[in-house]
Motif scaffolding. Structure first.
Motif, short mmCIF file in Angstrom:
data_model
loop_
_atom_site.label_atom_id
_atom_site.label_comp_id
_atom_site.label_asym_id
_atom_site.label_seq_id
_atom_site.Cartn_x
_atom_site.Cartn_y
_atom_site.Cartn_z
N ARG A 1 0.82 -1.20 0.00
CA ARG A 1 0.00 0.00 0.00
C ARG A 1 0.87 1.27 0.00
NH1 ARG A 1 -5.15 0.16 3.20
NH2 ARG A 1 -4.26 -1.70 4.14
N GLN A 2 0.49 2.23 -0.84
CA GLN A 2 1.21 3.49 -0.93
C GLN A 2 0.43 4.60 -0.23
OE1 GLN A 2 4.44 3.28 -2.47
NE2 GLN A 2 3.67 1.22 -2.06
N GLY A 3 1.06 5.76 -0.08
CA GLY A 3 0.43 6.85 0.65
C GLY A 3 -0.73 7.49 -0.08
N LYS A 4 -0.65 7.58 -1.42
CA LYS A 4 -1.67 8.27 -2.19
C LYS A 4 -2.63 7.26 -2.83
CE LYS A 4 1.27 12.22 -3.38
NZ LYS A 4 1.87 12.99 -4.50
N PRO A 5 -3.93 7.49 -2.68
CA PRO A 5 -4.91 6.57 -3.29
C PRO A 5 -4.71 6.39 -4.78
CG PRO A 5 -6.00 8.04 -1.75
CD PRO A 5 -4.59 8.54 -1.87
N GLU A 6 -4.34 7.45 -5.49
CA GLU A 6 -4.17 7.32 -6.93
C GLU A 6 -3.00 6.40 -7.29
OE1 GLU A 6 -2.62 11.51 -5.78
OE2 GLU A 6 -4.23 10.12 -5.19
N ASP A 7 -1.96 6.38 -6.43
CA ASP A 7 -0.85 5.46 -6.66
C ASP A 7 -1.30 4.02 -6.46
OD1 ASP A 7 0.82 7.59 -7.18
OD2 ASP A 7 1.60 7.69 -5.13
N ASN A 8 -2.12 3.81 -5.43
CA ASN A 8 -2.66 2.47 -5.20
C ASN A 8 -3.51 2.01 -6.37
OD1 ASN A 8 -1.52 2.22 -2.60
ND2 ASN A 8 -3.21 3.36 -1.69
N ARG A 9 -4.33 2.92 -6.89
CA ARG A 9 -5.20 2.54 -7.99
C ARG A 9 -4.40 2.20 -9.23
NH1 ARG A 9 -8.35 -0.44 -8.11
NH2 ARG A 9 -9.43 0.57 -6.39
N ARG A 10 -3.35 2.98 -9.52
CA ARG A 10 -2.52 2.66 -10.68
C ARG A 10 -1.85 1.30 -10.54
NH1 ARG A 10 -1.31 8.30 -10.79
NH2 ARG A 10 0.50 7.96 -9.43
N LEU A 11 -1.37 1.01 -9.33
CA LEU A 11 -0.73 -0.28 -9.09
C LEU A 11 -1.74 -1.41 -9.23
CD1 LEU A 11 1.66 -2.01 -8.22
CD2 LEU A 11 1.15 -1.44 -5.83
N SER A 12 -2.92 -1.22 -8.68
CA SER A 12 -3.95 -2.25 -8.78
C SER A 12 -4.36 -2.47 -10.23
CB SER A 12 -5.17 -1.83 -7.95
OG SER A 12 -6.22 -2.77 -8.09
N ASP A 13 -4.55 -1.40 -10.97
CA ASP A 13 -4.96 -1.52 -12.37
C ASP A 13 -3.87 -2.19 -13.20
OD1 ASP A 13 -7.37 -0.35 -11.81
OD2 ASP A 13 -6.84 1.63 -12.59
N ALA A 14 -2.60 -1.88 -12.90
CA ALA A 14 -1.50 -2.51 -13.64
C ALA A 14 -1.45 -4.01 -13.37
CB ALA A 14 -0.18 -1.85 -13.26
N ALA A 15 -1.65 -4.40 -12.10
CA ALA A 15 -1.67 -5.82 -11.76
C ALA A 15 -2.85 -6.52 -12.43
CB ALA A 15 -1.72 -6.00 -10.24
N LEU A 16 -4.00 -5.85 -12.45
CA LEU A 16 -5.18 -6.42 -13.08
C LEU A 16 -4.96 -6.61 -14.58
CD1 LEU A 16 -8.14 -7.34 -12.90
CD2 LEU A 16 -8.81 -4.93 -13.17
N ALA A 17 -4.32 -5.64 -15.22
CA ALA A 17 -4.06 -5.73 -16.65
C ALA A 17 -3.15 -6.91 -16.99
CB ALA A 17 -3.44 -4.42 -17.15
#
Length: 300
Positions: free
Chosen positions: A12-28
């Motif tokens: 988990r990162q500090g900024k929600p948008e960083d978390n979302r980018r990481l999650s989306d990249a893993a999902l892709a």
């Protein structure tokens, strides 16, 4: 179609948008189920309670929502996101109170330990902690402080506890990579291929790798390519099944497109789950309240 993969080790990162980018990249890449890790060094306390079930911290809870973790129905093209606690056990006395009645542990979907001594691991596999722990991760970024014996592997197998290999360590320096490979080979030899999961430990998109690449990397750990796939699919889903109380036995691989066929909510509750699946990575898991809470506890 190939079943979606599972990564139980996102950082988990500090900024929600960083978390979302990481999650989306893993999902892709095909990781439809993801766990966000919280690490604890020292003694576990009430301050480590997981407050609510939004692991990526990308949205506000709905008005009146229960403030406790839950496995939430994912929106289209969103991953199934879980919470994970990883407790570093430097001394065996840290295991005091680590059992299935611990409410801090119960606030997370998955519980893992990092034992820093053979005594700590042995105590965890023999004592009450074995009912609460789902995953063991050895300190693989250094030379292991002890030899993982076949006896310890058998104890973990009897308890249904999986061992984790965080492949992200292979992307660091050469010395760390050597430590990872040596430790991973010990894990696969002692625990066996059906009790191993592969995770990323990724704190950013650049640390992620595609499942096909990882299945081949697993051959350096002592697994076959097929067993490498299992470590990201069926074995990892078996960890989730155990965490929900559906099984405490030896994990086994699930075939492509399969879903969990049998599960119960909670380690002591017989309430059945209703599982609607669009591939393993997009399962909508509900109980009779319309959702499922962390570690199988229904929310009011």
């Amino acid at each position: 179609a190939m079943a979606a993969c599972v990564d139980l080790g996102l950082q988990r990162q500090g900024k929600p948008e960083d978390n979302r980018r990481l999650s989306d990249a893993a999902l892709a890449l095909g990781f439809g189920t993801q766990a966000w890790e919280t690490e604890v060094h020292g003694r576990l306390g009430r301050q480590h309670m997981q407050a609510m079930g939004l692991p990526a911290a990308t949205a506000e809870p709905a008005a009146g929502a229960a403030k406790r973790p839950r496995l939430q129905a994912s929106a289209p093209r969103r991953a199934r996101e879980l919470s994970r606690l990883t407790l570093h056990v430097e001394t065996p006395d840290q295991l005091q109170g680590i059992d299935e009645s611990n409410q801090v542990l119960a606030s997370y979907d998955i519980v893992a330990i990092v034992p820093h001594s053979e005594e700590a691991l042995s105590r965890a596999l023999d004592g009450p902690a074995r009912t609460a722990v789902d995953v063991v991760r050895l300190p693989m970024d250094q030379r292991l402080p002890f030899l993982l014996s076949a006896q310890l592997g058998r104890k973990a197998a009897r308890a249904g506890i999986a061992f984790e290999i965080p492949y992200g360590l292979a992307l660091r320096d050469a010395a760390t990579r050597r430590h990872l490979l040596a430790a991973a080979q010990q894990v696969c030899a002692a625990r066996g291929p059906r009790g191993v999961i592969i995770t990323s430990g990724a704190a950013g998109e650049a640390a992620l790798r595609a499942p096909g690449d990882l299945a081949h990397l697993a051959t350096l750990f002592g697994l076959t390519v097929r067993e490498g796939w299992d470590a990201m699919q069926g074995n990892a889903e078996a960890v989730l099944l155990r965490a929900r109380g559906g099984s405490s036995g030896e994990p086994g691989p699930l075939g492509a497109g399969e879903v969990l066929r049998a599960a119960t909510v909670g380690r002591q509750s017989p309430m059945p789950l209703l599982i609607s699946a669009v591939g393993l990575g997009h399962a909508v898991i509900t109980n009779r309240y319309g959702h499922m809470t962390s570690r199988g506890r229904p929310a009011p």
